[in-house]
Design a protein around this motif. Structure first.
Motif, PDB file in Angstrom:
ATOM      1  N   LEU A 254      11.750  -9.596   1.197  1.00  0.00           N
ATOM      2  CA  LEU A 254      11.478  -8.303   0.557  1.00  0.00           C
ATOM      3  C   LEU A 254      11.705  -8.347  -0.953  1.00  0.00           C
ATOM      4  O   LEU A 254      11.123  -7.570  -1.692  1.00  0.00           O
ATOM      5  CB  LEU A 254      12.356  -7.212   1.181  1.00  0.00           C
ATOM      6  CG  LEU A 254      12.080  -6.868   2.636  1.00  0.00           C
ATOM      7  CD1 LEU A 254      13.068  -5.845   3.134  1.00  0.00           C
ATOM      8  CD2 LEU A 254      10.676  -6.316   2.817  1.00  0.00           C
TER       9      LEU A 254
ATOM     10  N   VAL B  89       2.439  -6.050  -2.161  1.00  0.00           N
ATOM     11  CA  VAL B  89       2.551  -4.830  -1.342  1.00  0.00           C
ATOM     12  C   VAL B  89       1.953  -3.576  -2.015  1.00  0.00           C
ATOM     13  O   VAL B  89       1.095  -2.915  -1.424  1.00  0.00           O
ATOM     14  CB  VAL B  89       4.011  -4.607  -0.885  1.00  0.00           C
ATOM     15  CG1 VAL B  89       4.233  -3.209  -0.364  1.00  0.00           C
ATOM     16  CG2 VAL B  89       4.336  -5.595   0.224  1.00  0.00           C
ATOM     17  N   PRO B  90       2.343  -3.241  -3.263  1.00  0.00           N
ATOM     18  CA  PRO B  90       1.769  -2.018  -3.848  1.00  0.00           C
ATOM     19  C   PRO B  90       0.257  -2.106  -4.006  1.00  0.00           C
ATOM     20  O   PRO B  90      -0.455  -1.130  -3.740  1.00  0.00           O
ATOM     21  CB  PRO B  90       2.440  -1.915  -5.224  1.00  0.00           C
ATOM     22  CG  PRO B  90       3.547  -2.861  -5.224  1.00  0.00           C
ATOM     23  CD  PRO B  90       3.297  -3.884  -4.184  1.00  0.00           C
TER      24      PRO B  90
ATOM     25  N   GLY C 126      -5.407   1.766   1.325  1.00  0.00           N
ATOM     26  CA  GLY C 126      -5.254   3.196   1.614  1.00  0.00           C
ATOM     27  C   GLY C 126      -6.408   4.001   1.047  1.00  0.00           C
ATOM     28  O   GLY C 126      -7.007   4.831   1.741  1.00  0.00           O
ATOM     29  N   PHE C 127      -6.761   3.715  -0.208  1.00  0.00           N
ATOM     30  CA  PHE C 127      -7.840   4.481  -0.849  1.00  0.00           C
ATOM     31  C   PHE C 127      -9.184   4.191  -0.178  1.00  0.00           C
ATOM     32  O   PHE C 127      -9.978   5.113   0.040  1.00  0.00           O
ATOM     33  CB  PHE C 127      -7.897   4.157  -2.342  1.00  0.00           C
ATOM     34  CG  PHE C 127      -8.819   5.057  -3.105  1.00  0.00           C
ATOM     35  CD1 PHE C 127      -8.517   6.396  -3.278  1.00  0.00           C
ATOM     36  CD2 PHE C 127     -10.012   4.583  -3.605  1.00  0.00           C
ATOM     37  CE1 PHE C 127      -9.371   7.240  -3.953  1.00  0.00           C
ATOM     38  CE2 PHE C 127     -10.876   5.418  -4.284  1.00  0.00           C
ATOM     39  CZ  PHE C 127     -10.557   6.758  -4.466  1.00  0.00           C
TER      40      PHE C 127
ATOM     41  N   PHE D 183       5.966 -10.756  -2.595  1.00  0.00           N
ATOM     42  CA  PHE D 183       5.980  -9.540  -1.784  1.00  0.00           C
ATOM     43  C   PHE D 183       5.887  -8.299  -2.682  1.00  0.00           C
ATOM     44  O   PHE D 183       5.092  -7.398  -2.449  1.00  0.00           O
ATOM     45  CB  PHE D 183       7.262  -9.513  -0.954  1.00  0.00           C
ATOM     46  CG  PHE D 183       7.344  -8.352  -0.001  1.00  0.00           C
ATOM     47  CD1 PHE D 183       6.750  -8.416   1.243  1.00  0.00           C
ATOM     48  CD2 PHE D 183       8.018  -7.198  -0.356  1.00  0.00           C
ATOM     49  CE1 PHE D 183       6.815  -7.335   2.107  1.00  0.00           C
ATOM     50  CE2 PHE D 183       8.090  -6.124   0.498  1.00  0.00           C
ATOM     51  CZ  PHE D 183       7.496  -6.198   1.746  1.00  0.00           C
ATOM     52  N   ARG D 184       6.692  -8.322  -3.750  1.00  0.00           N
ATOM     53  CA  ARG D 184       6.734  -7.149  -4.629  1.00  0.00           C
ATOM     54  C   ARG D 184       5.447  -6.968  -5.410  1.00  0.00           C
ATOM     55  O   ARG D 184       5.124  -5.855  -5.832  1.00  0.00           O
ATOM     56  CB  ARG D 184       7.932  -7.255  -5.572  1.00  0.00           C
ATOM     57  CG  ARG D 184       9.233  -7.002  -4.819  1.00  0.00           C
ATOM     58  CD  ARG D 184      10.420  -7.515  -5.569  1.00  0.00           C
ATOM     59  NE  ARG D 184      10.684  -6.731  -6.743  1.00  0.00           N
ATOM     60  CZ  ARG D 184      11.725  -6.939  -7.536  1.00  0.00           C
ATOM     61  NH1 ARG D 184      12.572  -7.914  -7.263  1.00  0.00           N
ATOM     62  NH2 ARG D 184      11.919  -6.207  -8.595  1.00  0.00           N
TER      63      ARG D 184
ATOM     64  N   VAL E 137      -9.630   3.295   2.925  1.00  0.00           N
ATOM     65  CA  VAL E 137      -9.617   3.954   4.245  1.00  0.00           C
ATOM     66  C   VAL E 137      -9.936   5.446   4.090  1.00  0.00           C
ATOM     67  O   VAL E 137     -10.757   5.993   4.843  1.00  0.00           O
ATOM     68  CB  VAL E 137      -8.261   3.727   4.962  1.00  0.00           C
ATOM     69  CG1 VAL E 137      -8.118   4.634   6.173  1.00  0.00           C
ATOM     70  CG2 VAL E 137      -8.133   2.276   5.412  1.00  0.00           C
ATOM     71  N   VAL E 138      -9.321   6.090   3.092  1.00  0.00           N
ATOM     72  CA  VAL E 138      -9.592   7.521   2.851  1.00  0.00           C
ATOM     73  C   VAL E 138     -11.083   7.720   2.552  1.00  0.00           C
ATOM     74  O   VAL E 138     -11.735   8.603   3.125  1.00  0.00           O
ATOM     75  CB  VAL E 138      -8.727   8.063   1.692  1.00  0.00           C
ATOM     76  CG1 VAL E 138      -9.133   9.475   1.313  1.00  0.00           C
ATOM     77  CG2 VAL E 138      -7.257   8.052   2.073  1.00  0.00           C
TER      78      VAL E 138
ATOM     79  N   ILE F  40      -1.359  -1.728  -0.493  1.00  0.00           N
ATOM     80  CA  ILE F  40      -1.262  -0.331   0.004  1.00  0.00           C
ATOM     81  C   ILE F  40      -2.259   0.552  -0.749  1.00  0.00           C
ATOM     82  O   ILE F  40      -3.009   1.315  -0.152  1.00  0.00           O
ATOM     83  CB  ILE F  40       0.173   0.223  -0.148  1.00  0.00           C
ATOM     84  CG1 ILE F  40       1.152  -0.511   0.770  1.00  0.00           C
ATOM     85  CG2 ILE F  40       0.212   1.716   0.194  1.00  0.00           C
ATOM     86  CD1 ILE F  40       2.597  -0.064   0.612  1.00  0.00           C
ATOM     87  N   ALA F  41      -2.257   0.421  -2.086  1.00  0.00           N
ATOM     88  CA  ALA F  41      -3.100   1.300  -2.906  1.00  0.00           C
ATOM     89  C   ALA F  41      -4.579   1.087  -2.605  1.00  0.00           C
ATOM     90  O   ALA F  41      -5.307   2.055  -2.331  1.00  0.00           O
ATOM     91  CB  ALA F  41      -2.820   1.051  -4.384  1.00  0.00           C
TER      92      ALA F  41
END
Lengths: 288, 176
Positions: free
Chosen positions: A2, A11-12, A19-20, A7-8, A22-23, A15-16
């Motif tokens: 982690l 991950v962001p 996620g966008f 990883f750092r 998928v929306v 996700i960004a």
């Protein structure tokens, strides 16, 4: 894991982007689904209008045989699940399925309840309000539309008819088409969007990871190996092949290592010269 | 005959006098630990609202036709979706820029409020069933990023505070 830089960094971004995407995919799917259903309803409305215009003359003349023939021919099309005309009381007068002729439609069924929910049935509805979606007894999805057959002067002034001028609606034309084709298209679209989202996720993670490895992690590992060797006393190791912003760091590390090497050599020289200076004195002191 | 404790024992029993900065560091660590779990609270609140949305808020009283008339025509699904898209995009950009700047600000609960607003608008427009997963995905993305940002920020600050605490206790030991 982690706390690792990989990883750092990943991950962001993952996700960004995912996620966008998928929306966007869900909203696009929802909009396309609404458009396709609207198109299907619009197609049915036009078809209903064509049927009403085609049967208008036969209705005026009270030619039931021609009317029955028209309805049967139209309902023989593959996509059409049902075509029927029922009167104001809900009694089916003409239908592509002979079995349901002279039976009553259920006013509480979906599609009928829209107008018959209140004590007085509604006589006008918007295009989308006339459409309904339901499962038939065989479990097949149907998109159906009801189109009212309005009374007009030619109807209530004709000698063969008994409709009064005050009767606004003479009957209802009900058409249903199978939603199977629409559903299969939507399922295909859905699966393509899922694959597209997974590809975006893999590409974003893979791209960021590859770039980070090439531009950051490999040079960092080289600097780390170099500094650990300097720390253990080996200054002969070369530091090369580093580019980008890490070049400055590599140059600084190299210059510190060189300065350290020069300082160590000078120190060794000083120690050596002191040793040679002290040796004759010691030898002279030890002489009798 | 009473046995007097040895000077070494006395030193062991008496706690070391804490330096003025240590208490502050401990308080900061406690505060940061509490702050790092804020993301989870926001996520839990959002999931609770989403469960309500899946049930189409059937536990809330129905809106009377008079109130509905007073509210006016609801915006179209396309308009709400466009607003949701713009909101999700700008929120993600803002969170990423806060991550880059190392800012400590956190607005998870405000996002729960905005997302609930989208659920309510879709519900009033009668298109909630078709768009519920879009709002849910947007919420999970935004709150996930917010939670990750605040968690990494707090962990980093806790590490700094721990180092400072260790440094002060080391100084204290040296003084004694």
């Amino acid at each position: 894991m982690l706390k690792s830089l990989t990883f750092r960094a990943i991950v962001p971004v993952a996700i960004a982007i995912t996620g966008f995407v998928v929306v966007c995919c869900i909203l696009l799917y929802s909009a396309l689904k609404a458009d396709m259903i609207n198109d299907a309803v619009s197609y049915e409305t036009k078809l209903a209008d064509t049927i009403i215009r085609s049967t208008h003359y036969a209705m005026l003349k009270g030619d039931r045989e021609t009317l029955r023939n028209i309805i049967e021919n139209i309902s023989s099309q593959d996509e059409l699940e049902h075509v029927r005309i029922f009167n104001k009381k809900g009694l089916i007068m003409f239908s592509g399925k002979h079995g349901e002729v002279l039976t009553y439609v259920d006013k509480k069924a979906s599609g009928c309840i829209g107008c018959h929910a209140g004590p007085v049935a509604k006589s006008t509805l918007k295009q989308m309000e006339r459409a309904r979606r339901f499962q038939d007894p065989r479990g097949k999805e149907i998109i159906a539309i009801t189109s009212p057959l309005y009374n007009d002067p030619a109807c209530y002034t004709a000698s063969c008819h008994f409709h009064g001028a005050d009767q606004k609606i003479l009957g209802i034309l009900d058409i249903g088409i199978s939603a199977e084709h629409l559903d299969s298209t939507l399922t295909l679209l859905q699966s393509r969007m899922i694959i597209f989202s997974i590809m975006i996720l893999l590409l974003s993670i893979g791209g960021v990871a590859a770039l980070l490895r090439r531009q950051v992690f490999v040079p960092l590992r080289q600097i780390r190996t170099f500094t650990s060797k300097v720390n253990s006393g080996s200054l002969s190791h070369d530091l090369s092949g580093i580019s980008g912003e890490l070049t400055d760091l590599a140059c600084d590390v190299r210059s510190i290592a060189c300065q350290l090497k020069v300082a160590e050599e000078e120190l060794r020289k000083i120690k050596g010269s002191r040793k040679t200076d002290h040796e004759p004195v010691a030898e002279a002191g030890s002489a009798p | 005959m009473t046995k007097h404790p040895a000077p070494h024992d006395q030193q062991k029993e008496e706690p070391l006098a804490e330096l003025p900065g240590s208490a502050e560091h401990r308080e900061n660590i406690r505060r940061l630990k509490a702050k790092s779990s804020r993301g989870l609270y926001a996520m839990a609140a959002f999931i609770a609202v989403s469960i309500g949305a899946i049930r189409d808020f059937d536990f809330l009283p129905t809106i009377s036709p008079q109130v509905r008339t007073a509210l006016g025509t609801p915006p179209s699904a396309n308009m709400i979706s466009t607003a949701l898209l713009l909101y999700a995009f700008s929120a993600i950009i803002l969170i990423l820029s806060r991550m880059m700047g190392g800012s400590h600000s956190y607005s998870g609960m405000a996002h729960v409020g905005y997302l609930s607003g989208f659920y309510i608008f879709y519900s009033l427009g009668g298109t909630l069933a078709d768009n519920i997963w879009a709002v849910f995905a947007a919420g999970i993305t935004i709150l996930g990023l917010e939670s990750y940002h605040i968690w990494t920020f707090c962990n980093e600050e806790i590490r700094k505070e721990m180092e400072a605490l260790e440094e002060s206790s080391r100084k204290q030991r040296l003084q004694q």
